[in-house]
Design a protein around this motif. Structure first.
Motif, mmCIF file in Angstrom:
data_model
loop_
_atom_site.group_PDB
_atom_site.id
_atom_site.type_symbol
_atom_site.label_atom_id
_atom_site.label_comp_id
_atom_site.label_asym_id
_atom_site.label_seq_id
_atom_site.Cartn_x
_atom_site.Cartn_y
_atom_site.Cartn_z
ATOM 1 N N SER A 192 93.955 61.574 107.787
ATOM 2 C CA SER A 192 95.050 61.651 106.839
ATOM 3 C C SER A 192 96.020 62.762 107.234
ATOM 4 N N LEU A 193 97.280 62.518 106.935
ATOM 5 C CA LEU A 193 98.278 63.544 107.172
ATOM 6 C C LEU A 193 98.112 64.693 106.185
ATOM 7 N N THR A 194 98.444 65.867 106.625
ATOM 8 C CA THR A 194 98.565 66.997 105.726
ATOM 9 C C THR A 194 100.005 67.066 105.249
ATOM 10 N N ASP A 195 100.222 67.276 103.949
ATOM 11 C CA ASP A 195 101.593 67.370 103.464
ATOM 12 C C ASP A 195 101.700 68.424 102.379
ATOM 13 N N THR A 196 102.941 68.760 102.046
ATOM 14 C CA THR A 196 103.211 69.815 101.076
ATOM 15 C C THR A 196 103.161 69.307 99.645
ATOM 16 N N GLY A 197 103.087 67.981 99.450
ATOM 17 C CA GLY A 197 103.350 67.422 98.138
ATOM 18 C C GLY A 197 104.846 67.481 97.856
ATOM 19 N N PHE A 198 105.317 66.721 96.882
ATOM 20 C CA PHE A 198 106.740 66.750 96.524
ATOM 21 C C PHE A 198 107.044 68.061 95.791
ATOM 22 N N GLN A 199 107.944 68.833 96.365
ATOM 23 C CA GLN A 199 108.290 70.140 95.820
ATOM 24 C C GLN A 199 109.757 70.146 95.369
ATOM 25 N N PRO A 200 110.032 70.572 94.110
ATOM 26 C CA PRO A 200 111.417 70.664 93.643
ATOM 27 C C PRO A 200 112.073 71.944 94.133
ATOM 28 N N ASP A 342 117.978 63.528 87.462
ATOM 29 C CA ASP A 342 116.942 64.212 86.681
ATOM 30 C C ASP A 342 116.092 65.118 87.559
ATOM 31 N N LEU A 343 115.870 64.697 88.799
ATOM 32 C CA LEU A 343 114.949 65.442 89.669
ATOM 33 C C LEU A 343 115.275 65.158 91.119
ATOM 34 N N VAL A 344 115.173 66.179 91.956
ATOM 35 C CA VAL A 344 115.174 66.032 93.404
ATOM 36 C C VAL A 344 114.001 66.850 93.938
ATOM 37 N N ALA A 345 113.267 66.282 94.895
ATOM 38 C CA ALA A 345 112.090 66.967 95.446
ATOM 39 C C ALA A 345 111.903 66.556 96.895
ATOM 40 N N VAL A 346 111.217 67.400 97.656
ATOM 41 C CA VAL A 346 111.014 67.183 99.093
ATOM 42 C C VAL A 346 109.536 67.310 99.413
ATOM 43 N N ARG A 347 109.053 66.415 100.276
ATOM 44 C CA ARG A 347 107.683 66.501 100.785
ATOM 45 C C ARG A 347 107.726 66.463 102.310
ATOM 46 N N VAL A 348 106.976 67.366 102.945
ATOM 47 C CA VAL A 348 106.917 67.452 104.401
ATOM 48 C C VAL A 348 105.509 67.098 104.871
ATOM 49 N N HIS A 349 105.410 66.197 105.824
ATOM 50 C CA HIS A 349 104.139 65.832 106.449
ATOM 51 C C HIS A 349 104.016 66.610 107.762
ATOM 52 N N TYR A 350 102.857 67.211 107.982
ATOM 53 C CA TYR A 350 102.712 68.078 109.144
ATOM 54 C C TYR A 350 101.261 68.157 109.583
ATOM 55 N N LYS A 351 101.069 68.667 110.795
ATOM 56 C CA LYS A 351 99.754 68.988 111.335
ATOM 57 C C LYS A 351 99.725 70.470 111.666
ATOM 58 N N PRO A 352 98.889 71.262 110.992
ATOM 59 C CA PRO A 352 98.800 72.686 111.354
ATOM 60 C C PRO A 352 98.133 72.872 112.708
ATOM 61 N N THR A 707 96.834 64.250 84.401
ATOM 62 C CA THR A 707 96.644 65.530 83.729
ATOM 63 C C THR A 707 97.899 65.847 82.940
ATOM 64 N N ASP A 708 97.876 67.006 82.244
ATOM 65 C CA ASP A 708 99.064 67.445 81.522
ATOM 66 C C ASP A 708 100.031 68.201 82.422
ATOM 67 N N THR A 709 99.747 68.220 83.723
ATOM 68 C CA THR A 709 100.607 68.926 84.649
ATOM 69 C C THR A 709 101.926 68.186 84.808
ATOM 70 N N PRO A 710 103.071 68.863 84.917
ATOM 71 C CA PRO A 710 104.336 68.157 85.105
ATOM 72 C C PRO A 710 104.281 67.279 86.332
ATOM 73 N N THR A 711 105.175 66.279 86.372
ATOM 74 C CA THR A 711 105.181 65.293 87.447
ATOM 75 C C THR A 711 105.261 65.940 88.812
ATOM 76 N N ILE A 712 106.114 66.924 88.966
ATOM 77 C CA ILE A 712 106.244 67.586 90.247
ATOM 78 C C ILE A 712 105.763 69.014 90.088
ATOM 79 N N THR A 713 104.668 69.343 90.762
ATOM 80 C CA THR A 713 104.125 70.688 90.697
ATOM 81 C C THR A 713 103.971 71.211 92.103
ATOM 82 N N ALA A 714 103.630 72.467 92.195
ATOM 83 C CA ALA A 714 103.353 73.049 93.511
ATOM 84 C C ALA A 714 101.997 72.574 93.951
ATOM 85 N N THR A 715 101.978 71.701 94.959
ATOM 86 C CA THR A 715 100.722 71.159 95.465
ATOM 87 C C THR A 715 100.156 72.120 96.485
#
Length: 807
Positions: A192-200, A342-352, A707-715
């Motif tokens: 699986s790819l490693t990614d940042t999750g969608f970040q606002p 309403d929202l803009v967010a970015v997710r980056v896929h990467y390999k450390p 969960t009760d976590t907002p849709t876009i959180t710090a993953t």
């Protein structure tokens, strides 16, 4: 089907990491375990070609058989229900056939694979050799791609097909012998790819055409708006947290937006890696409607927006910027229509990756008498090393490149040289690398010189300079860099200058079993005193005839079935009476000596020394799974060989034989926050991701689906070998994992009930392991069954959703 996608032939960088994947709660039973899908069976209906009788009987193991006796008759199987995460690197495919034949020997089933619903079968066929006893035949494995590249979508139910061909008249198989298939299963191994999750973003720059840009930071039905044609809104500080160095694989952008108009209005999206000084050449366009719930995902796991290559530093808060441009009114978009975001967010896929850091040479190396003052390039200082004649070469060594562990996989090499010329154009330097003290250099890379001294970069994160490298190749004794002054063409000035040279090596850590000797001899057993090769002590095991064979087993190699095997070393301490011409041929078996790999050859001399065949990236021509190395399966066979009659006295001596297996485990798949989660209106995105807390919580953590976590959180950023569990600050999950006082659930008997116990239950339920240390504690709901439900309950306990285990 496009099979030329980016990174298809990159050797998977291996693609390499030492963490295991846990299922996402609550849908445990349908989610991929570890780094593979688990063995999956076909579901109705059967697939073309339909040349076998009652193929549906092979959907499960029940001693009721699909049958065929016709030579060459074929049957397709599909609809396996795989769950391979989008963008994953596919490492291998294993097909299990539970089958037999009416004939005791000679009958076969050929197996090949399709990724386009049976339109073609480009894979290399694998063959199951049947007997009249029902056996499970495993074809392929965790590192076997069947000769072709694969992508995650190739395993969708509308694409993937397994085709079986009955071979009923070859060799010793009596024509018309009945083939019976009890069960067919397939397992797909992936990374699986490693990614940042969608970040606002956390910053919206001022815009003359947009209002309330900061309302696009969180999904809460309050909006950034614009009704101005071509108005631009810039967003920054997405808190992407990509570790440096990393291989950036792709960038995704999520936008929740709509327009007052029902058609014709658009948003354009561009990215910048230079704080808006320049933008990527690719502009993604969103066609807006009046649907207030519309969600748009742009880019993807292998999309670079025309900005490749990306570096981790390009994505930090100072450099990375996203631009939204309102396109309309005009055309079909009505005048003064309002665009709302309403929202803009970015997710980056990467390999450390790991790196040595930039290292300068400490010594000049042959040829070392052609450049003037060559030692001046050892440090960044004036004056410089100089050359004044075309073709002058200078070597440098002792770079002090430190790579730990020594079994790492070398991914790329970056060279930086600060250089110039008297001429403003046309002069060049050729740079070559060697891993054997200068004897066999790479093809050159070119630096174009000018009369302005500039730091030039060659190679990079995934550039191996056209050759594979071992860690030992980069030692001070072996690694050499040479520079050659090229003054041809339009080069007028007679001098080239080099101020300093630096090298940085990028690599991935690979796990291994360590070198283990055998504890048993195995058939064939034709050498004298073969047990003398169990340890390095005289006397030796000996052979004196051409073709004499000896088997060894019992190496006690412990490799988990979830591991992807990257390579195998066989180390031998051996010699011959003759000084040249004698050989040892070494082969490996994964099925107790029934079949062997092709031979690797060790050329002997009359001096006993220790040499190694294979390597960290050498799988000996086949795909392997962990169980192949069990003591009842794995065998090494050595053969004494006089290949050309030049071995005059073919007495061979073997003092020691050892085996080391290299493997990698998977990185956890990053989990996106569900887009349909109810978001409290008064919840804000945390301004800070927080510092990871060192707790007793294991690396593997369960992420609840809802969960009760907002849709876009710090993953949390998932690294190869994290030492701490990162918990976002704005979540109801407690930082410290509660440790229950009851022993129920402590599957590995280590005194704790945690996610490792849940993982062991999942592996047991998936048949990846056959036993549990403390099986009595595994049935946590006491329903007399150990399965994913028990793992689910443990994960809920670890995450704090329940306070104790049933009953």
């Amino acid at each position: 089907m496009n099979h030329t996608r980016l990174l298809r032939g990159v050797g998977l960088v291996a693609i390499l990491a030492v963490v295991v994947t846990v299922m996402v709660w609550p849908d445990l039973q349908s989610t991929a375990r570890a780094d593979n899908t688990g063995y999956q069976s076909q579901a109705d209906p059967p697939h073309e070609p339909n040349g076998w009788t009652t193929p549906e009987r092979a959907f499960s193991s029940n001693n009721i058989y699909a049958e065929e006796s016709g030579d060459g008759d074929q049957q397709g199987f599909a609809n396996f229900g795989f769950n391979v995460p989008a963008g994953s690197f596919v490492l291998g495919i294993a097909v299990d056939l539970e089958a037999r034949s009416a004939d005791p020997a000679g009958c076969e089933i050929d197996v090949d694979l399709s990724f386009d619903d049976g339109s073609s079968y480009p894979s290399s066929a694998r063959t199951a050799h049947l007997t009249d006893s029902e056996e499970i035949h495993t074809l392929g494995g965790s590192n076997d791609l069947w000769g072709i590249p694969w992508s995650a979508e190739d395993f969708d139910d509308g694409n993937f097909v397994v085709r079986l061909t009955n071979i009923g008249s070859d060799g010793d198989c009596d024509g018309g012998s009945l083939t019976e298939l009890d069960h067919i299963q397939v397992n797909v191994y992936f990374k699986s790819l490693t990614d940042t999750g969608f970040q606002p973003p956390k910053e919206a720059l001022e815009s003359s055409g947009w209002i309330n840009g900061d309302e696009a930071f969180v999904e809460d039905e309050t909006y950034a708006t614009s009704d101005n044609t071509n108005a631009e809104q810039h967003f920054k500080d997405f808190n992407l947290g990509v570790p440096d160095p990393s291989l950036i694989l792709g960038i995704e952008v999520l936008v929740l937006a709509f327009s007052d108009d029902d058609a014709g209005c658009e948003l354009e999206v561009r990215l910048s890696k230079s704080d808006g000084d320049s933008f990527t050449s690719t502009t993604e366009v969103i066609a807006l409607t009046d649907d207030s719930d519309a969600s748009f995902t742009l880019g993807g796991v292998d999309e670079f927006w025309g900005g490749a290559p990306w570096l981790a530093d390009d994505l930090n808060a100072e450099n990375f910027l996203l631009e939204l441009r309102n396109v309309g009114p005009g055309g079909d978009c009505e005048d003064e229509s309002v665009t709302s975001v309403d929202l803009v967010a970015v997710r980056v896929h990467y390999k450390p990756l790991q790196q040595t850091g930039k290292s300068a040479p400490a010594a000049i190396h042959e040829p070392n008498d052609q450049w003037d003052n060559a030692e001046n390039a050892l440090l960044e200082s004036d004056p410089d090393a100089t050359a004044d004649t075309a073709g002058q070469i200078q070597g440098y060594s002792e770079f002090g490149l430190s790579i730990i562990p020594i079994d790492s996989l070398i991914v790329g090499i970056l060279v930086q040289i600060d250089a110039s010329s008297d001429d403003d154009a046309g002069c060049q330097l050729e740079v070559r690398l060697s891993g054997d003290d200068g004897d066999d250099p790479t093809d050159p890379m070119i630096i174009d010189l000018t009369n302005v001294q500039t730091i030039k970069e060659l190679g990079g994160l995934t550039d191996d300079w056209g050759r594979p490298w071992k860690v030992d190749d980069l030692s001070d004794e072996n690694f050499v860099l040479t520079i050659t002054y090229v003054a041809g063409g339009g080069c007028v000035g007679p001098l080239a200058y080099v101020d300093f040279i630096e090298v940085n090596v990028f690599y991935k850590e690979i796990a291994d079993t360590n070198f283990n000797p055998p504890s048993e001899t195995h058939l064939p057993s034709d050498w004298a005193t073969p047990e003398n090769a169990f340890d390095s002590a005289d006397p030796d095991s000996t052979a004196s005839g051409d073709g004499v064979e000896q088997g060894y087993a019992g190496f006690d190699l412990s490799v988990d079935d979830s591991a992807a095997i990257t390579g195998i070393d066989v180390r031998l301490k051996a010699s011959s009476d003759d000084e040249e011409g004698c050989e040892l041929h070494v082969r490996l078996s994964w099925n107790d000596g029934d079949d062997y790999t092709d031979a690797r050859i060790l050329e002997l001399t009359n001096i006993q020394d220790t040499r190694t065949l294979g390597g960290v990236g050498d799988s000996w021509g086949r795909g392997w799974i962990g169980s192949d190395f069990d003591d009842d399966n794995f065998v090494v066979k050595i053969t004494n060989v006089d290949p050309d009659g030049d071995c005059n006295t073919p007495n061979t001596f073997l003092d020691l034989i050892e085996v080391n297996v290299y493997f990698k485990l998977s990185t956890p798949q990053a989990t996106d926050t569900p887009e349909d989660t109810d978001t409290p209106e008064d919840t804000n995105t945390p301004e800070d991701t927080g510092t990871p807390t060192n707790t007793a919580t294991p690396t593997i953590t369960a992420t609840p689906t809802i969960t009760d976590t907002p849709t876009i959180t710090a993953t949390p950023t998932i690294t190869d070998t994290p030492t701490a569990t990162h918990t976002p600050t704005a979540t109801d999950t407690p930082i410290s994992t509660p440790t229950p006082t009851k022993p129920l659930g402590d599957v590995n008997d280590d005194g704790f009930v945690d996610s490792i116990d849940a993982l062991l239950i999942l592996q047991y339920d998936a048949r990846l392991i056959t036993s549990l240390i403390n099986a009595d504690s595994a049935d946590v709901n006491e329903d007399e069954t150990i399965n994913a439900v028990d793992a689910n309950l443990i994960l809920q306990l670890v995450a704090g959703f329940i306070s104790q285990l049933p009953p």
